[in-house]
Design a protein around this motif. Structure first.
Motif, short mmCIF file in Angstrom:
data_model
loop_
_atom_site.label_atom_id
_atom_site.label_comp_id
_atom_site.label_asym_id
_atom_site.label_seq_id
_atom_site.Cartn_x
_atom_site.Cartn_y
_atom_site.Cartn_z
N GLY A 219 0.80 -1.22 0.00
CA GLY A 219 0.00 0.00 0.00
C GLY A 219 0.83 1.26 0.00
O GLY A 219 0.38 2.31 -0.48
N ASP A 220 2.05 1.20 0.52
CA ASP A 220 2.92 2.37 0.52
C ASP A 220 3.42 2.71 -0.88
O ASP A 220 3.77 3.85 -1.16
N MET A 221 3.43 1.70 -1.76
CA MET A 221 3.95 1.89 -3.11
C MET A 221 2.85 2.01 -4.15
O MET A 221 3.00 2.71 -5.14
N PHE A 222 1.76 1.30 -3.92
CA PHE A 222 0.75 1.13 -4.96
C PHE A 222 -0.63 1.35 -4.37
O PHE A 222 -1.02 0.68 -3.41
N LYS A 223 -1.36 2.30 -4.94
CA LYS A 223 -2.67 2.66 -4.40
C LYS A 223 -3.81 1.86 -5.00
O LYS A 223 -4.96 2.06 -4.65
N GLY A 224 -3.49 0.94 -5.90
CA GLY A 224 -4.51 0.07 -6.45
C GLY A 224 -4.97 0.47 -7.84
O GLY A 224 -4.94 1.63 -8.22
N SER A 225 -5.39 -0.54 -8.62
CA SER A 225 -5.91 -0.31 -9.95
C SER A 225 -7.43 -0.27 -9.90
O SER A 225 -8.04 -0.49 -8.85
N SER A 226 -8.03 0.01 -11.03
CA SER A 226 -9.48 -0.03 -11.11
C SER A 226 -9.98 -1.44 -10.84
O SER A 226 -9.26 -2.42 -11.06
N GLU A 227 -11.19 -1.54 -10.38
CA GLU A 227 -11.75 -2.82 -9.97
C GLU A 227 -11.69 -3.82 -11.13
O GLU A 227 -12.10 -3.53 -12.25
N GLY A 228 -11.19 -5.00 -10.82
CA GLY A 228 -11.11 -6.05 -11.83
C GLY A 228 -9.83 -6.04 -12.64
O GLY A 228 -9.53 -7.01 -13.34
N ALA A 229 -9.07 -4.95 -12.57
CA ALA A 229 -7.83 -4.85 -13.35
C ALA A 229 -6.71 -5.63 -12.67
O ALA A 229 -6.65 -5.72 -11.44
N GLU A 230 -5.84 -6.20 -13.47
CA GLU A 230 -4.71 -6.94 -12.92
C GLU A 230 -3.67 -5.98 -12.36
O GLU A 230 -3.50 -4.87 -12.86
N GLU A 231 -2.97 -6.42 -11.32
CA GLU A 231 -1.90 -5.61 -10.76
C GLU A 231 -0.75 -5.53 -11.75
O GLU A 231 -0.49 -6.49 -12.48
N PRO A 232 -0.04 -4.41 -11.78
CA PRO A 232 1.15 -4.32 -12.63
C PRO A 232 2.15 -5.40 -12.25
O PRO A 232 2.18 -5.87 -11.10
N GLU A 233 2.96 -5.75 -13.18
CA GLU A 233 3.94 -6.82 -12.95
C GLU A 233 4.87 -6.50 -11.79
O GLU A 233 5.23 -7.38 -11.01
N TRP A 234 5.26 -5.22 -11.66
CA TRP A 234 6.19 -4.88 -10.59
C TRP A 234 5.55 -5.05 -9.21
O TRP A 234 6.25 -5.35 -8.22
N VAL A 235 4.23 -4.89 -9.10
CA VAL A 235 3.56 -5.09 -7.82
C VAL A 235 3.56 -6.56 -7.46
O VAL A 235 3.82 -6.94 -6.30
N VAL A 236 3.28 -7.42 -8.44
CA VAL A 236 3.33 -8.86 -8.21
C VAL A 236 4.73 -9.27 -7.76
O VAL A 236 4.90 -10.07 -6.83
N SER A 237 5.73 -8.66 -8.42
CA SER A 237 7.12 -8.96 -8.07
C SER A 237 7.44 -8.51 -6.65
O SER A 237 8.15 -9.20 -5.90
N GLU A 238 6.91 -7.34 -6.23
CA GLU A 238 7.16 -6.84 -4.89
C GLU A 238 6.50 -7.71 -3.82
O GLU A 238 7.03 -7.87 -2.72
N ARG A 239 5.36 -8.26 -4.13
CA ARG A 239 4.72 -9.19 -3.19
C ARG A 239 5.63 -10.40 -2.94
O ARG A 239 5.81 -10.84 -1.80
N GLU A 240 6.18 -10.91 -4.02
CA GLU A 240 7.09 -12.05 -3.90
C GLU A 240 8.37 -11.63 -3.17
O GLU A 240 8.90 -12.40 -2.35
N MET A 241 8.85 -10.42 -3.45
CA MET A 241 10.04 -9.91 -2.78
C MET A 241 9.83 -9.83 -1.27
O MET A 241 10.71 -10.18 -0.48
N PHE A 242 8.66 -9.35 -0.85
CA PHE A 242 8.34 -9.25 0.57
C PHE A 242 8.44 -10.62 1.23
O PHE A 242 9.07 -10.76 2.30
N THR A 243 7.83 -11.62 0.62
CA THR A 243 7.77 -12.96 1.21
C THR A 243 9.11 -13.66 1.22
O THR A 243 9.50 -14.26 2.23
N LYS A 244 9.84 -13.55 0.12
CA LYS A 244 11.07 -14.34 -0.02
C LYS A 244 12.33 -13.65 0.47
O LYS A 244 13.31 -14.32 0.81
N GLN A 245 12.32 -12.29 0.49
CA GLN A 245 13.54 -11.59 0.86
C GLN A 245 13.38 -10.62 2.02
O GLN A 245 14.21 -10.62 2.93
N ARG A 246 12.37 -9.77 1.99
CA ARG A 246 12.23 -8.76 3.03
C ARG A 246 11.94 -9.39 4.39
O ARG A 246 12.55 -9.04 5.39
N ASP A 247 10.96 -10.29 4.41
CA ASP A 247 10.54 -10.93 5.66
C ASP A 247 11.49 -12.08 5.97
O ASP A 247 11.22 -13.25 5.71
N ARG A 248 12.61 -11.76 6.56
CA ARG A 248 13.70 -12.73 6.74
C ARG A 248 13.35 -13.89 7.67
O ARG A 248 13.79 -15.01 7.46
#
Length: 320
Positions: A219-248
């Motif tokens: 939420g600090d980086m991305f305020k959301g797309s219109s309803e039903g729209a897919e998230e940008p690729e970089w947001v999907v990547s950041e979700r994975e980054m949070f789980t695999k790298q940030r959250d040690r």
């Protein structure tokens, strides 16, 4: 590889009208600084993130031939050994110089604003003088605070006072120009790095429970797309980054130490990273060096990078 870099981290400073700036940048690697997608092929991300919207608009109206001419002159300055090739090391040194110049010039400008406000009679700044100039209007507010879009000026005042105290190295209650520079740009002072981490943590931790969840992180980086729209690729990547790298430790949220490892990674030189990024992106013959032609062929990439002092060098008429 996406590199999101910023040279300056400013929460509130003395500005020409002594108003409070609500928006502030982060000293974060991998955080988008614009709502534009970084790799959408237009470099609108670079222009808005590094130039700001007004400067980006001005850039779009600049005569193309003149802007290319000025960029070519900048390339000549980067080529320190005059061999016609720009190495990663030369690009890195230029970025460092641009960054240092930005910090020095911004500090000088803000300092002169203060001196003008005090008739130029003092060469130091104490908290009460700063507070009166920036937050004095709060004394006349019936509620004692001003809240705009959930933003509290009283909270910002408290944060500024904490940062002011930390910047006051000799603890004499007043800031010299050098100490004031640390106050304005804490990311460039080693003794201020912890306050950068603390302020970043507080900004992202919206519910103030002392931990940053995945929802707060995104939420600090991305305020959301219109309803039903897919998230940008970089947001999907950041979700994975949070789980695999940030959250040690894998507990589902970030604590202060994990945030520190994220935004102030050990042995990370962002000028080197940016230099390597630029060379990689523009190196058409893949010889790990850039010719002037390669840089000019990738004009949009460079005017949105630190190599041109966030594009400002294109507008400095006295340099050309």
């Amino acid at each position: 590889m996406r590199l999101y870099l910023v040279a300056g981290f400013l929460l509130v400073g003395l500005v020409q009208s002594f108003t409070v700036e609500k928006e502030h940048d982060r000293v974060l690697q991998d955080i988008p600084l614009s709502h534009k997608e970084h790799d959408d092929g237009t470099h609108d991300y670079d222009h808005e993130a590094f130039l700001g919207e007004e400067e980006a608009a001005e850039f779009n109206e600049l005569d193309p031939e003149e802007s290319v001419r000025r960029l070519a002159l900048i390339v000549d300055k980067i080529d320190s050994d005059n061999d016609g090739l720009i190495t990663v090391e030369e690009m890195q040194e230029w970025i460092k110089q641009s960054q240092a110049r930005y910090v020095d010039e911004d500090t000088e400008k803000q300092w002169e604003n203060y001196r003008q406000a005090t008739d130029g009679q003092k060469d130091t700044l104490d908290w009460h003088e700063y507070r009166e100039a920036v937050y004095g209007f709060l004394d006349h507010e019936p509620e004692g605070d001003v809240i705009e879009e959930g933003f509290s000026y009283r909270d910002m005042e408290a944060r500024d006072q904490r940062r002011f105290s930390l910047a006051d190295v000799d603890k004499d209650g007043r800031l010299t120009k050098l100490e004031f520079q640390s106050f304005l740009h804490p990311e460039h002072a080693d003794h201020m790095r912890d306050i950068v981490v603390t302020e970043t943590f507080e900004d992202i931790d919206k519910d103030k429970d002392g931990k940053i969840t995945l929802q707060e992180y995104i939420g600090d980086m991305f305020k959301g797309s219109s309803e039903g729209a897919e998230e940008p690729e970089w947001v999907v990547s950041e979700r994975e980054m949070f789980t695999k790298q940030r959250d040690r430790d894998g507990n589902g949220y970030l604590d202060v130490e994990e945030v520190k490892a994220w935004i102030v990674p050990p042995d990370f030189d962002h000028s080197e990273a940016e230099a390597k990024h630029l060379v990689f992106e523009a190196d058409e013959d893949q010889d790990s060096k850039l010719t002037k032609e390669e840089i000019l062929n990738n004009y949009d990439l460079f005017v949105g990078s630190q190599a041109t002092d966030f594009g400002e060098a294109l507008y400095r008429h006295d340099e050309f």
